[in-house]
Design a protein around this motif. Structure first.
Motif, PDB file in Angstrom:
ATOM      1  N   ILE A 104       0.843  -1.197   0.000  1.00 43.90           N
ATOM      2  CA  ILE A 104       0.000   0.000   0.000  1.00 43.90           C
ATOM      3  C   ILE A 104       0.877   1.245   0.000  1.00 43.90           C
ATOM      4  N   ASP A 105       1.948   1.237   0.812  1.00 41.00           N
ATOM      5  CA  ASP A 105       2.862   2.381   0.845  1.00 41.00           C
ATOM      6  C   ASP A 105       3.503   2.613  -0.525  1.00 41.00           C
ATOM      7  N   VAL A 106       3.931   1.541  -1.171  1.00 43.42           N
ATOM      8  CA  VAL A 106       4.565   1.663  -2.491  1.00 43.42           C
ATOM      9  C   VAL A 106       3.588   2.254  -3.502  1.00 43.42           C
ATOM     10  N   LEU A 107       2.338   1.790  -3.466  1.00 39.62           N
ATOM     11  CA  LEU A 107       1.355   2.219  -4.467  1.00 39.62           C
ATOM     12  C   LEU A 107       0.790   3.608  -4.200  1.00 39.62           C
ATOM     13  N   THR A 108       0.831   4.060  -2.953  1.00 41.10           N
ATOM     14  CA  THR A 108       0.218   5.353  -2.642  1.00 41.10           C
ATOM     15  C   THR A 108       1.221   6.479  -2.460  1.00 41.10           C
ATOM     16  N   GLY A 110       4.447   6.496  -3.948  1.00 38.84           N
ATOM     17  CA  GLY A 110       5.426   6.599  -5.024  1.00 38.84           C
ATOM     18  C   GLY A 110       5.054   7.670  -6.034  1.00 38.84           C
ATOM     19  N   SER A 111       6.056   8.189  -6.707  1.00 37.97           N
ATOM     20  CA  SER A 111       5.835   9.127  -7.803  1.00 37.97           C
ATOM     21  C   SER A 111       5.391   8.337  -9.032  1.00 37.97           C
ATOM     22  N   PRO A 112       4.509   8.925  -9.874  1.00 38.29           N
ATOM     23  CA  PRO A 112       4.108   8.223 -11.106  1.00 38.29           C
ATOM     24  C   PRO A 112       5.290   7.843 -11.990  1.00 38.29           C
ATOM     25  N   ALA A 113       6.460   8.488 -11.773  1.00 35.92           N
ATOM     26  CA  ALA A 113       7.651   8.153 -12.563  1.00 35.92           C
ATOM     27  C   ALA A 113       8.374   6.923 -12.010  1.00 35.92           C
ATOM     28  N   ASP A 114       8.032   6.488 -10.790  1.00 34.87           N
ATOM     29  CA  ASP A 114       8.697   5.322 -10.211  1.00 34.87           C
ATOM     30  C   ASP A 114       8.418   4.086 -11.063  1.00 34.87           C
ATOM     31  N   GLU A 115       9.465   3.312 -11.297  1.00 29.00           N
ATOM     32  CA  GLU A 115       9.349   2.179 -12.219  1.00 29.00           C
ATOM     33  C   GLU A 115       8.310   1.166 -11.747  1.00 29.00           C
ATOM     34  N   ASP A 116       8.335   0.817 -10.451  1.00 22.65           N
ATOM     35  CA  ASP A 116       7.387  -0.181  -9.948  1.00 22.65           C
ATOM     36  C   ASP A 116       5.954   0.311 -10.082  1.00 22.65           C
ATOM     37  N   LEU A 117       5.712   1.554  -9.697  1.00 22.38           N
ATOM     38  CA  LEU A 117       4.363   2.107  -9.783  1.00 22.38           C
ATOM     39  C   LEU A 117       3.912   2.211 -11.231  1.00 22.38           C
ATOM     40  N   GLN A 118       4.810   2.594 -12.112  1.00 24.93           N
ATOM     41  CA  GLN A 118       4.437   2.728 -13.516  1.00 24.93           C
ATOM     42  C   GLN A 118       4.064   1.378 -14.123  1.00 24.93           C
ATOM     43  N   ARG A 119       4.815   0.326 -13.753  1.00 26.81           N
ATOM     44  CA  ARG A 119       4.461  -1.015 -14.233  1.00 26.81           C
ATOM     45  C   ARG A 119       3.066  -1.397 -13.753  1.00 26.81           C
ATOM     46  N   ARG A 159      -5.507   3.982  -1.668  1.00 29.54           N
ATOM     47  CA  ARG A 159      -5.311   5.075  -0.704  1.00 29.54           C
ATOM     48  C   ARG A 159      -6.380   5.013   0.398  1.00 29.54           C
ATOM     49  N   VAL A 160      -7.619   4.692   0.030  1.00 30.27           N
ATOM     50  CA  VAL A 160      -8.674   4.526   1.031  1.00 30.27           C
ATOM     51  C   VAL A 160      -8.289   3.417   2.006  1.00 30.27           C
ATOM     52  N   ALA A 161      -7.764   2.306   1.469  1.00 28.84           N
ATOM     53  CA  ALA A 161      -7.354   1.183   2.324  1.00 28.84           C
ATOM     54  C   ALA A 161      -6.256   1.605   3.289  1.00 28.84           C
ATOM     55  N   GLN A 162      -5.386   2.516   2.856  1.00 32.21           N
ATOM     56  CA  GLN A 162      -4.307   2.996   3.719  1.00 32.21           C
ATOM     57  C   GLN A 162      -4.859   3.852   4.860  1.00 32.21           C
ATOM     58  N   LEU A 163      -5.909   4.604   4.593  1.00 33.21           N
ATOM     59  CA  LEU A 163      -6.430   5.556   5.577  1.00 33.21           C
ATOM     60  C   LEU A 163      -7.426   4.940   6.549  1.00 33.21           C
TER      61      LEU A 163
END
Length: 198
Positions: A104-108, A110-119, A159-163
């Motif tokens: 959840i931390d990685v997906l919420t 991260g910058s849209p430019a981050d490789e993992d998030l972009q994949r 993000r909802v799941a994180q909050l």
């Protein structure tokens, strides 16, 4: 020579223990987990941990890379309408992510430019396109909905799941909120009973 082989075996075993311990701790605590706690849980010293993973990001990627790969293997259920398939996909995915704070931390965060998030976004957009294609036949999604809309709705639910303090009891409700914005209006809006004049 035998001593070198033993050292290599020990190093491989230490790395495996660190990754296994980190997977558990990061899932429970997220990316802010204390590296000393991970070292203690793996039975190695903090110096050994940093020899294998010089930075926190190195260790997080070693753990979440497997989880991201699993997410990348997920797809829409094969049957049902586009709306029903998205409902099931969203619900199952968010329920799984709720048990993995690091993901959840990685997906919420991260910058849209981050490789993992972009994949991840690229994969979710493909799933969104599958739903849009299916909706061309069953008309359960609004005509203006795009594949990117669907991908970012899922990230929004992450993000909802994180909050939320207790995601399991509310995930279905928030999935329905997200779907209402994607569904065709005659499906998303419940019909009201006719009123009779007196």
């Amino acid at each position: 020579m035998a001593g070198e082989r033993r050292q290599r075996r020990d190093a491989v075993a230490n790395r495996a223990r660190i990754v296994a311990a980190a997977a558990q701790v990061l899932r429970e605590e997220g990316m802010g987990a204390d590296m000393r706690r991970i070292a203690a849980a793996s039975g190695v010293g903090i110096g050994t941990l940093y020899r294998h993973f010089p930075t926190r990001d190195d260790l997080v990627h070693a753990v979440t890379g497997t989880d991201l790969a699993a997410l990348a293997d997920a797809g829409l259920p094969g049957d049902g309408t586009a709306a029903d398939a998205l409902r099931e996909f969203f619900t199952v995915t968010i329920a799984q992510l709720a048990d993995n704070k690091a993901m959840i931390d990685v997906l919420t965060s991260g910058s849209p430019a981050d490789e993992d998030l972009q994949r991840c976004i690229t994969h979710l957009t493909r799933i969104g396109q599958d739903a849009v294609d299916r909706a061309r036949h069953d008309h359960t999604l609004a005509a203006h909905v795009t594949a990117s809309d669907i991908a970012y709705q899922l990230l929004g639910l992450t993000r909802v799941a994180q909050l939320l303090p207790d995601t399991r009891s509310t995930v279905t409700r928030h999935v329905e909120f997200a779907l209402r914005g994607l569904m065709a209006s005659d499906i998303a809006t419940p019909s009201r009973p006719a009123t009779t004049s007196t």
